[in-house]
Motif scaffolding. Structure first.
Motif, mmCIF file in Angstrom:
data_model
loop_
_atom_site.group_PDB
_atom_site.id
_atom_site.type_symbol
_atom_site.label_atom_id
_atom_site.label_comp_id
_atom_site.label_asym_id
_atom_site.label_seq_id
_atom_site.Cartn_x
_atom_site.Cartn_y
_atom_site.Cartn_z
ATOM 1 N N THR A 203 0.860 -1.169 0.000
ATOM 2 C CA THR A 203 0.000 0.000 0.000
ATOM 3 C C THR A 203 0.900 1.223 0.000
ATOM 4 O O THR A 203 2.052 1.156 0.446
ATOM 5 C CB THR A 203 -0.967 0.021 1.200
ATOM 6 O OG1 THR A 203 -1.997 0.993 0.962
ATOM 7 C CG2 THR A 203 -0.251 0.363 2.499
ATOM 8 N N ILE A 207 0.941 5.622 7.406
ATOM 9 C CA ILE A 207 0.112 5.188 8.536
ATOM 10 C C ILE A 207 -0.665 6.392 9.046
ATOM 11 O O ILE A 207 -0.146 7.243 9.768
ATOM 12 C CB ILE A 207 0.996 4.603 9.660
ATOM 13 C CG1 ILE A 207 1.795 3.407 9.137
ATOM 14 C CG2 ILE A 207 0.147 4.197 10.860
ATOM 15 C CD1 ILE A 207 2.910 2.962 10.054
ATOM 16 N N LYS A 211 -6.126 6.691 5.616
ATOM 17 C CA LYS A 211 -5.680 5.544 4.823
ATOM 18 C C LYS A 211 -6.133 4.210 5.430
ATOM 19 O O LYS A 211 -5.916 3.155 4.837
ATOM 20 C CB LYS A 211 -4.156 5.550 4.693
ATOM 21 C CG LYS A 211 -3.586 6.817 4.069
ATOM 22 C CD LYS A 211 -4.098 7.059 2.665
ATOM 23 C CE LYS A 211 -3.474 8.310 2.059
ATOM 24 N NZ LYS A 211 -3.987 8.608 0.706
ATOM 25 N N ALA A 213 -5.064 2.494 7.974
ATOM 26 C CA ALA A 213 -3.904 1.610 8.128
ATOM 27 C C ALA A 213 -4.112 0.534 9.188
ATOM 28 O O ALA A 213 -3.602 -0.586 9.047
ATOM 29 C CB ALA A 213 -2.664 2.444 8.457
ATOM 30 N N ILE A 234 4.205 -0.924 3.644
ATOM 31 C CA ILE A 234 3.461 0.338 3.736
ATOM 32 C C ILE A 234 4.438 1.444 3.377
ATOM 33 O O ILE A 234 5.282 1.842 4.184
ATOM 34 C CB ILE A 234 2.869 0.565 5.139
ATOM 35 C CG1 ILE A 234 1.925 -0.581 5.518
ATOM 36 C CG2 ILE A 234 2.130 1.896 5.193
ATOM 37 C CD1 ILE A 234 1.293 -0.443 6.888
ATOM 38 N N ARG A 247 -0.702 6.463 15.065
ATOM 39 C CA ARG A 247 0.495 5.646 14.841
ATOM 40 C C ARG A 247 0.817 4.816 16.079
ATOM 41 O O ARG A 247 1.232 3.652 15.976
ATOM 42 C CB ARG A 247 1.679 6.541 14.466
ATOM 43 C CG ARG A 247 1.579 7.146 13.075
ATOM 44 C CD ARG A 247 2.739 8.092 12.805
ATOM 45 N NE ARG A 247 4.009 7.391 12.854
ATOM 46 C CZ ARG A 247 4.558 6.742 11.829
ATOM 47 N NH1 ARG A 247 3.931 6.709 10.662
ATOM 48 N NH2 ARG A 247 5.723 6.147 11.950
ATOM 49 N N PHE A 250 -1.423 1.912 16.107
ATOM 50 C CA PHE A 250 -0.976 0.980 15.061
ATOM 51 C C PHE A 250 0.171 0.111 15.581
ATOM 52 O O PHE A 250 0.132 -1.127 15.473
ATOM 53 C CB PHE A 250 -0.539 1.779 13.838
ATOM 54 C CG PHE A 250 -0.029 0.949 12.691
ATOM 55 C CD1 PHE A 250 -0.873 0.522 11.681
ATOM 56 C CD2 PHE A 250 1.319 0.585 12.608
ATOM 57 C CE1 PHE A 250 -0.403 -0.235 10.621
ATOM 58 C CE2 PHE A 250 1.803 -0.177 11.557
ATOM 59 C CZ PHE A 250 0.937 -0.584 10.558
ATOM 60 N N SER A 290 -8.751 2.806 1.730
ATOM 61 C CA SER A 290 -8.854 4.181 2.207
ATOM 62 C C SER A 290 -10.298 4.561 2.512
ATOM 63 O O SER A 290 -11.234 4.135 1.836
ATOM 64 C CB SER A 290 -8.279 5.132 1.157
ATOM 65 O OG SER A 290 -8.318 6.464 1.617
#
Length: 390
Positions: A203, A207, A211, A213, A234, A247, A250, A290
């Protein structure tokens, strides 16, 4: 008969390969190829210049570091454009902003009677929590003499939220750069990035919440349980905004699921422009769930590169893709996303997607996009300042 050659200034907020910046460079070069004189003005925050050298004139506007929050950052970026352009003696037939920052700067310059008019292309609209940022977006849409947009979705949003009828122009794809034909650089790039597993999912966009993520990571974790050697790349991530909390969530999930960064999860950052076409070709599937896009240029790039695509079953993707071009799924359904990531590994599915995707991507050229821009340019010049409100 060829229309009169125009002198056009395009403005963009960055030199990094984000969607609207890529659009700006490609549009500028296509307009130049049609016989017009084009210069790009771009904020350059690290002094490294554009991610690739444009084939037209350009001016780099120095963007200085700032320690304040996002409101202060945007204020400074607008002012940097104004300060750079105010003393210049260069004049243009058309002044065309590709984002909120440059549009606000051009509004200031117009109010000071330093430019006669300006155009704004709306790539997508954001829902800002900050009153200042929302006011900036509102001004960037209401102040231009002419608004353009790249999708029917944005066109509808502009009509509903601002009562503005924006002419739609398309995005495009550079088929000289993005194709399924290998060029010998693939093996070196594969080694450089440590792409030793199978399947390889890619992708582009970094992040961040828009998107989606985290949902992509959750789907990849499901695939990883079935294919322990699978890898997710990514790429990208250059942005004005700070998505630190997203983030952090994530990477908390990465740790909880024991996903190894550098082995299963590859995070190369912004990919050098010359390496991006080969990276698409190395992927077994391009996954782009997305939640909000102006268009999704990277989807076109993947299609043209012969990479099976999985993306969101909603606008703007459904404006130019059908289920024959890509696997379209609900981006909020992690289970369906994981199933699609499995499905593209089936040879017959992949073969059909690759064939149809390349046919579809070939319909979108930057030359056609540039030609669509010329009519509103000429209209603006012949009518003075046409009304943008319905």
């Amino acid at each position: 008969m060829r229309p009169q050659a125009l002198n056009i200034a395009l403005f963009t907020y960055s030199t990094k390969p984000r969607g609207s910046v890529v659009h700006t460079l490609e549009l500028a070069e296509a307009l130049q190829d049609l016989g017009h004189q084009v210069c790009i003005y771009a904020l350059d925050k690290d002094g490294s210049g554009f991610y690739r050298l444009p084939r037209c004139g350009f001016r780099l506007v120095s963007a200085q570091p700032i320690t304040g929050g996002i409101d202060e950052l945007i204020k400074q970026r607008i002012q940097e454009f104004v300060d750079y352009f105010s003393p210049t003696t260069e004049t243009y037939d058309c002044y065309h902003a590709q984002d909120c920052i440059s549009a606000n700067a051009l509004a200031v310059l117009k109010a000071k009677k330093q430019i006669p008019h300006f155009i704004r292309t709306v790539h997508h609209l954001e829902d800002f929590a900050s009153p200042y940022l929302q006011a900036c977006q509102d001004a960037s849409v209401r102040e231009p003499d002419l608004c353009l947009c790249v999708s029917a979705q944005s066109q509808s949003e502009l009509r509903q939220k601002y009562q503005i009828e924006a002419q739609r122009v398309t995005n495009g794809i550079n088929l000289k750069r993005f194709s399924a034909s290998t060029d010998g650089s693939e093996l070196e790039l594969k080694s450089k990035l440590g792409l030793t597993g199978w399947p390889i999912y890619l992708t582009v966009g970094g992040i961040e919440p828009r998107k989606n993520a985290i949902a992509l990571l959750e789907a990849f974790i499901k695939v990883l349980s079935l294919h322990p050697s699978a890898q997710l790349v990514i790429a990208g991530g250059a942005t004005l905004f700070d998505y630190q909390s997203y983030r952090q969530a994530f990477f908390t999930l990465v740790e909880q699921a024991s996903v190894t960064v550098g082995t299963s999860l590859i995070l190369p950052g912004v990919i050098p422009d010359q390496e991006l076409p080969a990276l698409y070709r190395l992927a077994d599937g391009f996954v782009f769930p997305s939640l909000k896009e102006g268009w999704g240029l990277v989807v076109l790039e993947a299609l043209a590169s012969g990479t099976p695509v999985i993306t969101s079953n909603e606008p703007p993707f459904t404006e130019f893709l059908s289920g024959k071009d890509a696997l379209l799924v609900d981006p909020r359904r992690v289970d369906l996303l994981a199933q699609a990531m499995q499905a593209v590994l089936q040879p017959q599915v992949a073969k059909q997607l690759i064939w149809q995707g390349r046919v579809t991507s070939a319909r979108y050229t930057w030359e056609y996009s540039a030609e669509l821009h010329l009519l509103p340019y000429q209209k603006l010049l012949s009518n003075g300042s046409p009304a943008t409100e319905a």
